[in-house]
Design an enzyme around this catalytic site. Structure first.
Site, short mmCIF file in Angstrom:
data_model
loop_
_atom_site.label_atom_id
_atom_site.label_comp_id
_atom_site.label_asym_id
_atom_site.label_seq_id
_atom_site.Cartn_x
_atom_site.Cartn_y
_atom_site.Cartn_z
N TRP A 33 0.80 -1.40 0.05
CA TRP A 33 0.06 0.00 -0.02
C TRP A 33 0.86 1.36 -0.11
O TRP A 33 0.49 2.18 -0.50
CB TRP A 33 -0.85 0.12 1.14
N LYS B 64 -11.88 -1.52 7.33
CA LYS B 64 -11.15 -2.48 8.20
C LYS B 64 -11.56 -2.37 9.65
O LYS B 64 -12.02 -3.25 10.36
CB LYS B 64 -9.61 -2.48 7.83
N ASP C 44 -1.29 6.78 6.52
CA ASP C 44 -2.18 5.87 6.26
C ASP C 44 -2.37 4.88 7.48
O ASP C 44 -1.81 4.01 7.76
CB ASP C 44 -1.72 5.17 5.07
C1 LIG Z 1 -6.92 -1.31 2.34
C2 LIG Z 1 -5.69 -0.41 2.40
C3 LIG Z 1 -5.89 0.48 1.45
C4 LIG Z 1 -6.65 0.61 0.40
O1 LIG Z 1 -8.13 1.07 0.71
P1 LIG Z 1 -9.13 1.36 -0.54
O2 LIG Z 1 -10.20 1.81 0.62
O3 LIG Z 1 -9.43 0.18 -1.01
O4 LIG Z 1 -8.67 2.30 -1.49
C5 LIG Z 1 -4.73 1.47 1.43
N1 LIG Z 1 -3.86 1.38 2.64
C6 LIG Z 1 -3.95 0.43 3.52
C7 LIG Z 1 -3.02 0.37 4.64
C8 LIG Z 1 -5.07 -0.49 3.55
O5 LIG Z 1 -4.92 -1.60 4.45
#
Ligand SMILES: *Cc1c(COP(=O)(O)O)cnc(C)c1O
Length: 356
Positions: free
Chosen positions: A100, A191, A167
């Site tokens: 990511w 999540k 993030d």
């Molecule tokens: C799942 C995830 C993403 C992507 O998220 P989307 O909502 O599908 O764009 C980005 N960064 C991390 C750390 C993730 O776990």
């Protein structure tokens, strides 16, 4: 019984599902579905404002922080962040700690100069890179707190004067930390905090003011703040599910309480795996994630048998990401300890049968 170890979209508290489904039929006794309800109404505005207040309370945010709910998932933030904050005269520093994070780097390069301070790509991102210096005068330093795919987590916040951007999609609100140290935080909701389709964003007011001008309205954080996350039609249902999850988290004792449970779950799973030679943990102990545990087995035939046994017993979502292989067990906030106990019992039973 189903134990949902999916990495995302993932498990949410049962009472959240129940209340969300009631609201689809009859939102707050209005006789209308939340799906047909006007977003510019006092009742929906109070959904947003309560969710914002709960985020501030649960994260212990100071009065200089703005909270937004934005469209597009975390992947939109990969380019929206540099579009706003990567100014012409500066470079942005990034940590390449996982798949990511590497996607965030790729997008940032479209907007200006990017300096990758360190990378763990050499070992398939199985550890958190260390030993780098943070360059003075960078526009910001961006990193991923929890690498969802590889099962690594950064424990601790880098000490720096550079604006920190994180993030936190897969570990937001899972443990106490000083969220005020960050100039900007984003997290896709699916999540730990809600339904897919919305991002939680926490931004420092002063930092927002430093952002680039002349970018499209929908990309400009200041315009979202000025319009209370209602610059256009927001993802109403996804925001409502966030509100329900935040209420649940507060009710069970907030982040301090969930942190204890998350610690117990991870301890139990990792110590069980460590005690059985059949399993291999690719991530060094100090970098292991409390949200996503990654492990493999030496023997591909046994791996298949183990997966089949898990599926037969209702343990779903434990197949590893295609880039890592093996298994990944996601234990987000809503995952009860009992599910991890059930999984570790299965792991022990399986190894008793197949190892002499
Ligand atoms: C799942 C995830 C993403 C992507 O998220 P989307 O909502 O599908 O764009 C980005 N960064 C991390 C750390 C993730 O776990």
């Amino acid at each position: 019984m189903i134990h949902n170890f999916n990495a995302g979209p993932s498990i949410l508290p049962k009472e959240v599902f129940e209340e969300a489904s009631r609201a689809v039929l009859n939102f707050n006794d209005t006789g209308l579905s939340i799906l047909e309800f006007g977003h510019r109404t006092p009742m929906f505005e109070s959904v947003v404002s309560e969710a914002v207040e709960l985020v501030k309370e649960l994260m212990h945010l100071n009065s200089n922080k703005e909270v937004m709910f934005l469209h597009g998932g975390a992947s939109t933030q990969f380019f929206q962040v540099p579009m706003n904050f990567l100014t012409k005269d500066k470079r942005a520093a990034y940590l390449d700690g996982g798949v990511w994070g590497s996607k965030a780097i790729k997008e940032a390069k479209l907007f200006g100069q990017v300096e990758v301070l360190a990378s763990s790509k050499d070992k398939n991102y199985s550890y958190i890179p260390t030993g780098y210096a943070l360059p003075e005068g960078a526009a910001y330093f961006h990193y991923t707190t929890n690498n969802t795919i590889e099962g690594t987590q950064m424990h601790g916040i880098p000490a720096t004067e550079i604006p920190l951007i994180a993030d936190m999609s897969s570990d937001i609100l899972s443990a106490e930390m000083d969220f005020n140290k960050f100039s900007f935080i984003y997290a896709g909701a699916q999540k730990n905090i809600g339904a897919a389709g919305v991002n939680l964003v926490v931004a420092d007011k002063d930092f927002l003011e430093t952002g680039n001008k002349g970018i499209p309205s929908m990309m400009d954080y200041r315009q979202h703040v000025a319009n209370g996350s209602m610059l256009n039609t927001p993802p109403v249902f996804a925001i409502y599910v966030c509100l329900l999850t935040l209420r649940w988290l507060k009710k069970i004792g907030g982040v301090t309480a969930i942190e204890k449970i998350n610690h117990q779950k991870a301890e139990l799973l990792y110590s069980t795996l460590e005690s059985i030679p059949l399993f291999h943990l690719p991530v060094p102990q100090q970098d292991r994630s409390k949200m996503n545990a990654v492990f493999t087995m030496q023997d591909p035939v046994l791996e298949k048998m183990f997966l089949a046994r898990c599926e037969a017993e209702g343990m779903i979502g434990i197949k590893g990401h295609r880039s890592v292989g093996g298994f990944r067990v996601s234990m987000y906030n809503a995952m009860p300890l009992e599910s991890v106990v059930a999984l570790t019992d299965l792991i022990k039973d399986f190894s008793n049968k197949y190892v002499q």
